[in-house]
Scaffold this motif. Structure first.
Motif, PDB file in Angstrom:
ATOM      1  N   LYS A  29      40.942  50.723  36.319  1.00  0.00           N
ATOM      2  CA  LYS A  29      41.213  49.555  35.856  1.00  0.00           C
ATOM      3  C   LYS A  29      41.940  48.765  36.906  1.00  0.00           C
ATOM      4  O   LYS A  29      41.806  47.506  36.993  1.00  0.00           O
ATOM      5  CB  LYS A  29      42.269  49.663  34.563  1.00  0.00           C
ATOM      6  N   GLY A  30      42.758  49.203  37.541  1.00  0.00           N
ATOM      7  CA  GLY A  30      43.363  48.416  38.762  1.00  0.00           C
ATOM      8  C   GLY A  30      42.321  48.059  39.775  1.00  0.00           C
ATOM      9  O   GLY A  30      42.386  46.670  40.158  1.00  0.00           O
ATOM     10  N   MET A  31      41.289  48.857  40.180  1.00  0.00           N
ATOM     11  CA  MET A  31      40.283  48.234  40.865  1.00  0.00           C
ATOM     12  C   MET A  31      39.559  47.048  40.316  1.00  0.00           C
ATOM     13  O   MET A  31      39.134  46.275  41.106  1.00  0.00           O
ATOM     14  CB  MET A  31      39.613  49.277  41.107  1.00  0.00           C
ATOM     15  N   HIS A  49      49.394  46.689  45.592  1.00  0.00           N
ATOM     16  CA  HIS A  49      48.305  45.857  45.168  1.00  0.00           C
ATOM     17  C   HIS A  49      48.781  44.469  44.788  1.00  0.00           C
ATOM     18  O   HIS A  49      48.202  43.629  44.954  1.00  0.00           O
ATOM     19  CB  HIS A  49      47.157  46.318  44.408  1.00  0.00           C
ATOM     20  N   ARG A  50      49.819  44.343  44.028  1.00  0.00           N
ATOM     21  CA  ARG A  50      50.626  43.316  43.606  1.00  0.00           C
ATOM     22  C   ARG A  50      51.122  42.613  44.635  1.00  0.00           C
ATOM     23  O   ARG A  50      50.949  41.182  44.707  1.00  0.00           O
ATOM     24  CB  ARG A  50      51.624  43.527  42.361  1.00  0.00           C
ATOM     25  N   THR A 104      40.706  45.169  38.110  1.00  0.00           N
ATOM     26  CA  THR A 104      41.390  43.742  38.253  1.00  0.00           C
ATOM     27  C   THR A 104      41.603  43.363  39.702  1.00  0.00           C
ATOM     28  O   THR A 104      41.460  41.956  40.014  1.00  0.00           O
ATOM     29  CB  THR A 104      42.758  43.993  38.047  1.00  0.00           C
ATOM     30  N   ALA A 105      41.582  44.084  40.599  1.00  0.00           N
ATOM     31  CA  ALA A 105      41.592  43.690  42.219  1.00  0.00           C
ATOM     32  C   ALA A 105      40.263  43.107  42.363  1.00  0.00           C
ATOM     33  O   ALA A 105      40.399  41.932  43.048  1.00  0.00           O
ATOM     34  CB  ALA A 105      41.654  44.784  43.059  1.00  0.00           C
ATOM     35  N   LEU A 106      39.299  43.320  41.978  1.00  0.00           N
ATOM     36  CA  LEU A 106      37.745  42.904  42.183  1.00  0.00           C
ATOM     37  C   LEU A 106      37.987  41.445  41.647  1.00  0.00           C
ATOM     38  O   LEU A 106      37.520  40.442  42.265  1.00  0.00           O
ATOM     39  CB  LEU A 106      36.691  43.583  41.531  1.00  0.00           C
ATOM     40  N   ALA A 107      38.340  41.335  40.363  1.00  0.00           N
ATOM     41  CA  ALA A 107      38.354  39.839  39.624  1.00  0.00           C
ATOM     42  C   ALA A 107      39.440  39.166  40.398  1.00  0.00           C
ATOM     43  O   ALA A 107      39.071  37.967  40.539  1.00  0.00           O
ATOM     44  CB  ALA A 107      38.990  40.147  38.318  1.00  0.00           C
ATOM     45  N   LEU A 108      40.487  39.380  41.091  1.00  0.00           N
ATOM     46  CA  LEU A 108      41.401  38.666  41.717  1.00  0.00           C
ATOM     47  C   LEU A 108      40.682  38.341  43.371  1.00  0.00           C
ATOM     48  O   LEU A 108      41.024  37.081  43.536  1.00  0.00           O
ATOM     49  CB  LEU A 108      42.584  39.455  41.932  1.00  0.00           C
ATOM     50  N   PRO A 114      47.449  38.214  36.146  1.00  0.00           N
ATOM     51  CA  PRO A 114      46.617  38.739  37.247  1.00  0.00           C
ATOM     52  C   PRO A 114      47.232  40.210  37.630  1.00  0.00           C
ATOM     53  O   PRO A 114      46.162  40.876  38.207  1.00  0.00           O
ATOM     54  CB  PRO A 114      46.829  37.672  38.370  1.00  0.00           C
ATOM     55  N   THR A 115      48.536  40.555  37.687  1.00  0.00           N
ATOM     56  CA  THR A 115      48.641  41.672  37.937  1.00  0.00           C
ATOM     57  C   THR A 115      48.758  42.828  37.057  1.00  0.00           C
ATOM     58  O   THR A 115      49.249  44.091  37.408  1.00  0.00           O
ATOM     59  CB  THR A 115      50.189  41.549  38.738  1.00  0.00           C
ATOM     60  N   ASN A 116      48.292  42.628  35.763  1.00  0.00           N
ATOM     61  CA  ASN A 116      48.139  43.738  34.947  1.00  0.00           C
ATOM     62  C   ASN A 116      47.425  44.958  35.548  1.00  0.00           C
ATOM     63  O   ASN A 116      46.177  44.757  35.842  1.00  0.00           O
ATOM     64  CB  ASN A 116      47.548  43.233  33.511  1.00  0.00           C
ATOM     65  N   GLY A 117      47.831  46.039  35.372  1.00  0.00           N
ATOM     66  CA  GLY A 117      47.110  47.141  35.984  1.00  0.00           C
ATOM     67  C   GLY A 117      47.149  47.516  37.309  1.00  0.00           C
ATOM     68  O   GLY A 117      46.591  48.388  37.866  1.00  0.00           O
ATOM     69  N   LEU A 118      47.922  46.603  38.322  1.00  0.00           N
ATOM     70  CA  LEU A 118      47.622  46.950  39.676  1.00  0.00           C
ATOM     71  C   LEU A 118      49.084  47.589  40.178  1.00  0.00           C
ATOM     72  O   LEU A 118      49.966  47.283  39.311  1.00  0.00           O
ATOM     73  CB  LEU A 118      47.783  45.371  40.220  1.00  0.00           C
ATOM     74  N   ASP A 119      48.925  48.350  40.797  1.00  0.00           N
ATOM     75  CA  ASP A 119      50.152  49.235  41.436  1.00  0.00           C
ATOM     76  C   ASP A 119      50.989  48.246  42.231  1.00  0.00           C
ATOM     77  O   ASP A 119      50.618  47.234  42.513  1.00  0.00           O
ATOM     78  CB  ASP A 119      49.851  50.400  42.189  1.00  0.00           C
TER      79      ASP A 119
END
Lengths: 283, 237
Positions: A130-132, A162-163, A134-138, A154-159
């Motif tokens: 999920k975090g990856m 990565h935030r 999100t990172a791709l979308a960002l 934007p930072t939901n699911g990011l460690d």
């Protein structure tokens, strides 16, 4: 600074349920705006309307209604929470697709951001956490270089790492480019360092639209015993009252307080999150 | 900025593997029976097999039309495509897709027929385009196939779009209207007339009539395409 987004008395409903009520606001280019509200306050709907995904004739982006507008759409990028990404796509595919829709797409920035998020270009979406995703979308949002860029949670699911990466890239873009960013979040204590203005929604209505400096001055605490603070009654709007034995602590709304004596007694300022929770309480 | 390259990319990523799989399965199916026929001859037996390749391709292409709506609108709108651009792109993609499919099918059909003609294996691939006493040219059949495939992919797309926008109730209404034309005597005679006309028409008449039907099918979504949303049940005001 010039106004890029104008919302004039926007009402919006899902069927019979009204979710946005008489929203009016102006967003200027070159700024980062925060959007805060409790669940169901209407944040996502407002962002969808501004981005042109949902129909609203009361919104103007660069002077035009954004809904289904072929002139404006290439300059708006809305990155949704759980942004739609086909599991069959690779990172490179997602970049190619975004590049075809966003006029100012910057491939070098996309590759730089992907590397910062440790995303390999050949990696498939279906293999991502999920975090990856999100990172791709960002990454897509940042590399779009859209004049109006909107991030929903934007930072939901990011460690944490990565935030931090996201905020670094965001600030870099903000310093180098004349872009307008609108970012919704529940974690205001993290975002408040990066934003200049904050919009607060409560039950579909815009109840606050201020600079961060104004928010810092919006509330304060006064401590004392109950007897000592009897004089406060009727002189200030009390957002919160906490009793600790004989002591009491009042959170005072400084926006509505003009009493010099009260203002002199304010000892320290309130954490933004606490203030926002109190002003959006249903009391 | 045109959304065409982006929509083509989305469509290609979504459909390419199923397209390749379809032709591989189709080939394996035909060759499988051919091999069975060859084996049966060595056992002094026979296997007779008749299929209609046009119908198989039409069903596949209809399903492709139904599967196109969600990815192109869901991803296309999310990435900032406008409804008008997405729709225009879909029409261009369908036209190219029908052209390529008709080309591949024509090569398959004539290739298999030539192969089977050189052996004694009792395999027959029929074509609805050659039924009814028509003896059109290869080019004539090819153009008619293009039009028919385009009509079927557009029909699949239209039905799926109706469901996407109006929900299942839209499909039920469409089905009820269609059934009405079959069951109500005032209307059902038109279907019989149409069938008789098709069986007597030449390939040029059929091709142009199909093109007219395609235009009609593609015009219907224009009445509601502007209101298509990724999010249902909402309105402004």
């Amino acid at each position: 600074m010039s106004s890029m987004v104008e919302v004039k008395e926007l009402n919006y409903s899902y069927g019979k349920e009204k979710v946005l009520n008489q929203i009016s606001l102006t967003l200027e280019t070159g700024k980062i705006y925060g959007l805060w509200g409790r669940n169901g306050a209407g944040k996502t709907t407002l962002m969808r309307c501004i981005s042109g995904l949902s129909p609203a004739n009361e919104i103007y982006v660069n002077g035009s209604v954004p809904y289904d507008n072929e002139e404006i759409s290439p300059h708006i990028c809305f990155i949704q929470e759980n942004h739609p990404l086909n599991p069959l796509w690779s990172v490179k595919d997602a970049f190619c697709i975004a590049a075809n829709f966003k006029e100012s797409w910057n491939e070098a920035l996309a590759e730089k951001a992907a590397a910062a998020f440790h995303l390999k270009l050949s990696m498939k979406v279906k293999k991502m956490s999920k975090g990856m995703k999100t990172a791709l979308a960002l990454t897509i949002g940042l590399a779009s270089r859209a004049r109006v860029t909107i991030f929903d949670e934007p930072t939901n699911g990011l460690d944490a790492a990565h935030r931090e990466t996201f905020y670094d890239l965001l600030m870099e873009e903000h310093e180098q480019r004349d872009r307008l960013f609108l970012i919704s979040t529940h974690y205001i204590n993290e975002l408040h360092r990066y934003i200049e203005n904050l919009l607060v929604l409560k039950e579909g209505a815009l109840i606050q639209d201020k600079t961060m400096e104004q928010f810092r001055q919006s509330a304060g605490f006064i401590h004392g015993t109950k007897e000592e603070l009897n004089w406060l009654t009727g002189k200030a709007y009390i957002l919160e009252k906490k009793e600790m034995g004989p002591l009491v602590r009042y959170m005072i709304d400084l926006d509505t307080c003009e009493d010099e004596h009260v203002l002199e007694k304010v000892e320290d300022h309130v954490h933004l999150q606490d203030y926002l929770l109190r002003v959006t309480d249903n009391k | 900025m045109s959304a065409l390259p982006g929509i083509v990319y989305i469509f290609r990523k979504e459909m390419l593997s199923s397209y390749i799989s379809f032709w591989l399965i189709f080939s394996a199916f035909i060759f499988g029976f051919y091999a069975l026929g060859l084996w049966a001859r060595t056992q002094t037996g026979t296997v007779e097999f008749t299929t209609n390749s046009d119908l198989i391709v039409m069903i596949y292409i209809f399903v492709t039309g139904t599967l196109t709506v969600r990815p192109v609108f869901y991803y296309g709108l999310s990435f900032g495509g406008t409804r008008k651009h997405i729709y225009q792109s879909i029409i261009i993609i369908f036209a190219l897709f029908s052209l390529v499919t008709a080309l591949i099918h024509t090569i398959y059909y004539h290739g298999f027929m030539r192969l089977f003609a050189t052996s004694d294996v009792a395999i027959q691939i029929e074509s609805i385009f050659i039924m009814g006493g028509l003896e059109p040219s290869v080019i004539g059949i090819f153009l008619l196939q293009c039009a028919i495939f385009m009509l079927f992919i557009s029909l699949g797309f239209l039905l799926s779009l109706v469901k996407y926008h109006f929900g299942s109730i839209g499909l039920y209404i469409a089905a009820a209207l269609f059934l009405t034309t079959i069951l109500v005597p005032v209307f059902n005679s038109y279907w019989g007339d149409l069938g008789r006309w098709i069986s007597q028409a030449n390939e040029i008449q059929l091709t142009f009539t199909t093109i007219g039907a395609i235009l009609l099918v593609l015009l219907i979504p224009l009445t509601f395409i502007k209101r298509i949303s990724s999010f249902h049940g909402e309105k402004s005001g």
